[in-house]
Design a protein around this motif. Structure first.
Motif, PDB file in Angstrom:
ATOM      1  N   LYS A  29      65.213 -20.389  97.046  1.00  0.00           N
ATOM      2  CA  LYS A  29      64.381 -19.764  98.058  1.00  0.00           C
ATOM      3  C   LYS A  29      63.760 -18.474  97.555  1.00  0.00           C
ATOM      4  N   HIS A  30      64.477 -17.800  96.666  1.00  0.00           N
ATOM      5  CA  HIS A  30      63.982 -16.523  96.159  1.00  0.00           C
ATOM      6  C   HIS A  30      63.288 -16.668  94.822  1.00  0.00           C
ATOM      7  N   SER A  31      63.018 -17.924  94.427  1.00  0.00           N
ATOM      8  CA  SER A  31      62.328 -18.158  93.164  1.00  0.00           C
ATOM      9  C   SER A  31      60.896 -17.665  93.252  1.00  0.00           C
ATOM     10  N   ALA A  32      60.386 -17.178  92.114  1.00  0.00           N
ATOM     11  CA  ALA A  32      59.017 -16.658  92.082  1.00  0.00           C
ATOM     12  C   ALA A  32      58.011 -17.767  92.347  1.00  0.00           C
ATOM     13  N   ASP A  33      58.328 -18.994  91.960  1.00  0.00           N
ATOM     14  CA  ASP A  33      57.388 -20.092  92.145  1.00  0.00           C
ATOM     15  C   ASP A  33      58.158 -21.367  92.439  1.00  0.00           C
ATOM     16  N   PHE A  34      58.461 -21.587  93.715  1.00  0.00           N
ATOM     17  CA  PHE A  34      59.265 -22.760  94.058  1.00  0.00           C
ATOM     18  C   PHE A  34      58.476 -24.051  93.851  1.00  0.00           C
ATOM     19  N   ARG A  35      57.135 -23.956  93.836  1.00  0.00           N
ATOM     20  CA  ARG A  35      56.336 -25.171  93.622  1.00  0.00           C
ATOM     21  C   ARG A  35      56.578 -25.748  92.230  1.00  0.00           C
ATOM     22  N   ALA A  36      56.747 -24.880  91.252  1.00  0.00           N
ATOM     23  CA  ALA A  36      57.023 -25.352  89.894  1.00  0.00           C
ATOM     24  C   ALA A  36      58.333 -26.120  89.854  1.00  0.00           C
ATOM     25  N   GLU A  37      59.294 -25.713  90.694  1.00  0.00           N
ATOM     26  CA  GLU A  37      60.585 -26.403  90.741  1.00  0.00           C
ATOM     27  C   GLU A  37      60.456 -27.748  91.447  1.00  0.00           C
ATOM     28  N   LEU A  38      59.538 -27.824  92.404  1.00  0.00           N
ATOM     29  CA  LEU A  38      59.334 -29.068  93.133  1.00  0.00           C
ATOM     30  C   LEU A  38      58.486 -30.066  92.359  1.00  0.00           C
ATOM     31  N   TRP A  39      57.648 -29.570  91.444  1.00  0.00           N
ATOM     32  CA  TRP A  39      56.581 -30.373  90.851  1.00  0.00           C
ATOM     33  C   TRP A  39      57.072 -31.697  90.265  1.00  0.00           C
ATOM     34  N   ASN A  40      58.140 -31.636  89.472  1.00  0.00           N
ATOM     35  CA  ASN A  40      58.660 -32.855  88.831  1.00  0.00           C
ATOM     36  C   ASN A  40      60.017 -33.268  89.381  1.00  0.00           C
ATOM     37  N   ASP A  41      60.367 -32.757  90.563  1.00  0.00           N
ATOM     38  CA  ASP A  41      61.618 -33.149  91.214  1.00  0.00           C
ATOM     39  C   ASP A  41      61.252 -34.009  92.418  1.00  0.00           C
ATOM     40  N   PHE A  42      61.399 -35.316  92.281  1.00  0.00           N
ATOM     41  CA  PHE A  42      60.895 -36.240  93.298  1.00  0.00           C
ATOM     42  C   PHE A  42      61.955 -36.665  94.304  1.00  0.00           C
ATOM     43  N   ASP A  43      63.169 -36.163  94.153  1.00  0.00           N
ATOM     44  CA  ASP A  43      64.250 -36.533  95.066  1.00  0.00           C
ATOM     45  C   ASP A  43      64.689 -35.379  95.971  1.00  0.00           C
ATOM     46  N   ARG A  44      64.136 -34.223  95.745  1.00  0.00           N
ATOM     47  CA  ARG A  44      64.559 -33.055  96.525  1.00  0.00           C
ATOM     48  C   ARG A  44      64.055 -33.166  97.960  1.00  0.00           C
ATOM     49  N   ARG A  45      64.848 -32.663  98.904  1.00  0.00           N
ATOM     50  CA  ARG A  45      64.485 -32.698 100.317  1.00  0.00           C
ATOM     51  C   ARG A  45      64.412 -31.279 100.883  1.00  0.00           C
ATOM     52  N   ALA A  46      63.661 -31.128 101.965  1.00  0.00           N
ATOM     53  CA  ALA A  46      63.405 -29.801 102.540  1.00  0.00           C
ATOM     54  C   ALA A  46      64.666 -29.147 103.083  1.00  0.00           C
ATOM     55  N   SER A  47      65.663 -29.958 103.417  1.00  0.00           N
ATOM     56  CA  SER A  47      66.854 -29.419 104.078  1.00  0.00           C
ATOM     57  C   SER A  47      67.607 -28.406 103.230  1.00  0.00           C
ATOM     58  N   ILE A  48      67.452 -28.433 101.910  1.00  0.00           N
ATOM     59  CA  ILE A  48      68.221 -27.509 101.080  1.00  0.00           C
ATOM     60  C   ILE A  48      67.609 -26.118 101.041  1.00  0.00           C
ATOM     61  N   TYR A  49      66.426 -25.963 101.643  1.00  0.00           N
ATOM     62  CA  TYR A  49      65.745 -24.673 101.556  1.00  0.00           C
ATOM     63  C   TYR A  49      66.060 -23.734 102.704  1.00  0.00           C
ATOM     64  N   GLY A  50      66.739 -24.206 103.739  1.00  0.00           N
ATOM     65  CA  GLY A  50      67.042 -23.323 104.858  1.00  0.00           C
ATOM     66  C   GLY A  50      65.780 -22.955 105.627  1.00  0.00           C
ATOM     67  N   SER A  51      65.771 -21.790 106.212  1.00  0.00           N
ATOM     68  CA  SER A  51      64.620 -21.337 106.993  1.00  0.00           C
ATOM     69  C   SER A  51      63.428 -21.068 106.075  1.00  0.00           C
ATOM     70  N   ILE A  52      62.245 -21.525 106.508  1.00  0.00           N
ATOM     71  CA  ILE A  52      61.039 -21.326 105.701  1.00  0.00           C
ATOM     72  C   ILE A  52      59.947 -20.598 106.491  1.00  0.00           C
ATOM     73  N   ASP A  53      60.327 -19.991 107.605  1.00  0.00           N
ATOM     74  CA  ASP A  53      59.333 -19.319 108.442  1.00  0.00           C
ATOM     75  C   ASP A  53      58.590 -18.216 107.711  1.00  0.00           C
ATOM     76  N   HIS A  54      59.234 -17.616 106.722  1.00  0.00           N
ATOM     77  CA  HIS A  54      58.626 -16.487 106.022  1.00  0.00           C
ATOM     78  C   HIS A  54      57.579 -16.927 105.005  1.00  0.00           C
ATOM     79  N   LEU A  55      57.496 -18.255 104.723  1.00  0.00           N
ATOM     80  CA  LEU A  55      56.574 -18.750 103.695  1.00  0.00           C
ATOM     81  C   LEU A  55      55.160 -18.894 104.240  1.00  0.00           C
ATOM     82  N   PRO A  56      54.148 -18.812 103.372  1.00  0.00           N
ATOM     83  CA  PRO A  56      52.767 -19.087 103.790  1.00  0.00           C
ATOM     84  C   PRO A  56      52.657 -20.515 104.316  1.00  0.00           C
ATOM     85  N   GLU A  57      51.623 -20.782 105.103  1.00  0.00           N
ATOM     86  CA  GLU A  57      51.498 -22.082 105.767  1.00  0.00           C
ATOM     87  C   GLU A  57      51.455 -23.236 104.772  1.00  0.00           C
ATOM     88  N   ARG A  58      50.701 -23.071 103.674  1.00  0.00           N
ATOM     89  CA  ARG A  58      50.611 -24.151 102.707  1.00  0.00           C
ATOM     90  C   ARG A  58      51.983 -24.470 102.101  1.00  0.00           C
TER      91      ARG A  58
END
Length: 459
Positions: A29-58
Motif C-alpha cells: 500500500k505504501h509502495s511508490a508505484d503499486f501499478r508496477a507490482e500489479l502489471w505482471n501479477d495476474f492472480d492478485r486480488r484487491a482484498s489484500i490492499y485494505g482501504s483504498i479511499d486515499h488513492l486517486p480515482e484511476r
C-alpha cells in the motif's frame, strides 16, 4: 452510488483476508508505484490492499478491476474503457479471461474496436500478459484474440530487426508460431534469432514448409552445438543418409554429443572407424581418443591432462577416471580440484572409492581454495566415508569458525537419513560431544532441539 458499493465490497473482502495477506498489503500500500507490482501479477486480488479511499480515482479502478465481486469488476472495467489512458490496457486485457462472461464480452468489444489503433509499445510492455492469455481456453478461440494476434504480427513485420530482438525470447517464439500458422512472414527472422531454441523452430514447428537450401546450410553450421545436433537428428528422422564426408567432419566436432552420434553412423553406414582417424591427428583432436575410454591409452590421457585446451583436459581426465579409477593417485589431485567445477565434480565422484580417509583429509585446503562451497563439498566426501568424522569436522567448523552453513548441512543430512559410514573412534565421539556442549551454550543462535537431535545420532 458506485463508490459506496465498492467500499462495502472491499471492506467485506478485507475482513475475510488472511492475516499474512494483510501484512503484505501494508507493504504494498505504501509502495511508490503499486501499478508496477500489479502489471505482471495476474492472480492478485484487491482484498489484500485494505482501504483504498486515499488513492486517486484511476488507481481505485485499477484495484477494483481485480475485486472478487463481479459487479465491481464490471463497473471498473467500464470506467477504464471510457476514460482510457495508456497503461490501462493491462487491466482491460486481463479481463479477457474473466470467469464472468458479460465482463469478458466488454473487454473483447474494446479489443475489437481499439486494439489495432494502439502503438507497438503497448504490446511490448504487455508481453508477459499476452503470453499468459495465449494459454487460456476462454481467450484463444475468440475473435478478439485473433485481432490481437493479427495486429501484433502486422506491427512486428514493420519493426526494425534490432528492435524485434529486444522482445522477450518466449514472446518471439510465440510470434514465430503464430506467423507459421498464417503467412510465415517472420520465417526469415528465425535464423538470426539469438535463442538456439527459437532457431530450432525451423525443424520443430509442424506448420513450417520444407527447408530452403539457405536454412539447411545455416542450421548445419550453427554456432550452437544443440542446434547442429538436433538438425542431424532431424535429417535422420526424415530418412536421410548422411554422406561420409559430412560424418567425417562431424566426428571432429568440438561437441562430444555430435562426435558420438557421427561415429555411430560413420561405422554403421560407411564402415569407418573414427578411433583410427583420431590417432592420425597431429593437434589436440588426437585426444578425442578419450571418447573411447580405452584402458591401454591411460598414459596418453595422462599426457592430455597437461594440454593448454580446457576441453581436452576435461575429456582426458574423464577418460582416466572411467578407464582406471584406481590410478587416480597418479594425478595431481589438489591441482585438479582447484582447476574448475566440472573437473572437481568428476574427481569427487571417485575419491571416496579410491582414497583413504587420511588422504581425503589432506585435500581440505584444496577444496577450501576451489570455491565458496568448497568446504561443503569436502565435508560431503567425508560423509560418504565416515559419518562420525563428517560430524566432527562439521561441528569444528561451526564452533571454531562460525560457519553456520555447515550446521544446516549436517542437520539436512540427518533429517534425510543420509548417515552411512563406519563407527567413530572414541576420540572422535568425544570431540563431537564437546562441540555439541559448546552449541548448547550458544542456544540463542542454535536450536537446543536440533542439538539434541544430533546427540541422539551418537547413541
Amino acid at each position: 452510488m458506485f463508490k459506496g458499493i465498492f467500499k462495502k465490497i472491499i471492506n467485506r473482502d478485507t475482513a475475510n483476508a488472511k492475516s499474512s495477506l494483510k501484512s503484505q498489503s501494508d507493504s504494498i500500500k505504501h509502495s511508490a508505484d503499486f501499478r508496477a507490482e500489479l502489471w505482471n501479477d495476474f492472480d492478485r486480488r484487491a482484498s489484500i490492499y485494505g482501504s483504498i479511499d486515499h488513492l486517486p480515482e484511476r488507481d481505485q479502478h485499477w484495484l477494483s478491476s481485480i475485486c472478487y465481486d463481479g459487479y465491481v469488476r464490471e463497473q471498473s472495467l467500464r470506467w477504464l474503457i471510457n476514460n482510457y489512458h495508456k497503461g490501462d490496457e493491462n487491466r482491460i486485457l486481463l479481463r479477457l479471461d474473466d470467469w464472468v462472461e458479460p465482463i469478458r464480452r466488454i473487454a473483447q468489444q474494446w479489443v475489437l474496436t481499439r486494439f489495432n489503433q494502439l502503438p507497438f509499445s503497448v504490446v511490448k510492455s504487455n508481453q508477459k500478459l499476452l503470453l499468459c492469455l495465449s494459454r487460456k481456453e476462454r481467450v484463444k478461440d475468440e475473435p478478439a484474440w485473433e485481432q490481437i494476434i493479427n495486429t501484433t504480427l502486422a506491427q512486428v513485420q514493420r519493426l526494425d530487426p534490432a528492435e524485434f530482438k529486444t522482445l522477450n525470447s518466449l514472446f518471439r517464439r510465440f510470434l514465430y508460431i503464430e506467423s507459421m500458422k498464417r503467412n510465415q512472414a517472420l520465417r526469415s527472422m528465425i535464423l538470426n534469432d539469438s535463442d538456439p531454441v527459437n532457431r530450432l523452430m525451423l525443424i520443430t514447428c509442424p506448420d513450417l514448409n520444407l527447408l530452403t537450401p539457405e536454412e539447411k546450410t545455416s542450421l548445419q553450421t550453427d554456432k550452437s552445438a544443440q542446434v547442429r545436433r538436433q538438425f542431424i537428428y532431424w535429417r535422420l528422422s526424415q530418412g536421410e543418409t548422411l554422406t561420409q564426408e559430412e560424418l567425417l567432419a562431424h566426428v571432429m566436432d568440438q561437441n562430444p554429443g555430435i562426435r558420438d552420434l557421427a561415429r555411430f553412423y560413420l561405422k554403421r553406414d560407411h564402415d569407418v572407424d573414427a578411433y583410427r582417424l583420431y590417432r592420425e591427428q597431429s593437434d589436440d583432436k588426437f585426444y578425442y581418443i578419450a571418447d573411447y575410454n580405452r584402458r591401454e591409452d591411460f598414459d596418453l590421457f595422462l599426457k592430455g591432462t597437461r594440454s593448454s585446451y580446457k576441453s581436452t583436459r576435461q575429456n582426458c581426465i574423464r577418460a582416466l577416471i572411467n578407464c582406471a579409477p584406481e590410478r587416480l593417485r597418479e594425478l595431481d589431485i589438489p591441482k585438479l580440484i582447484r582447476s574448475n567445477r566440472h573437473i572437481r565434480s568428476m574427481i569427487s565422484e571417485k575419491i571416496p572409492k579410491v582414497l583413504t580417509v587420511s588422504e581425503v583429509l589432506d585435500l581440505r585446503e584444496a577444496f577450501q581454495d576451489s570455491s565458496p562451497a568448497g568446504l561443503i563439498q569436502f565435508c560431503n566426501l567425508l560423509r560418504q566415508m565416515s559419518f562420525p568424522l563428517f560430524m566432527d569436522v562439521s561441528l569444528q567448523l561451526v564452533t571454531q569458525e562460525d560457519k553456520k552453513e555447515h550446521w544446516l548441512f549436517l542437520l539436512e543430512c540427518i533429517n534425510n537419513g543420509r548417515t552411512p559410514g563406519m563407527p567413530g573412534t572414541p576420540e572422535i565421539v568425544q570431540s563431537i560431544r564437546d562441540n555439541l556442549e559448546l552449541l548448547k551454550k550458544a542456544s540463542n543462535r542454535y536450536s537446543l532441539k536440533d542439538v539434541q537431535l544430533v546427540e541422539f545420532i551418537l547413541k
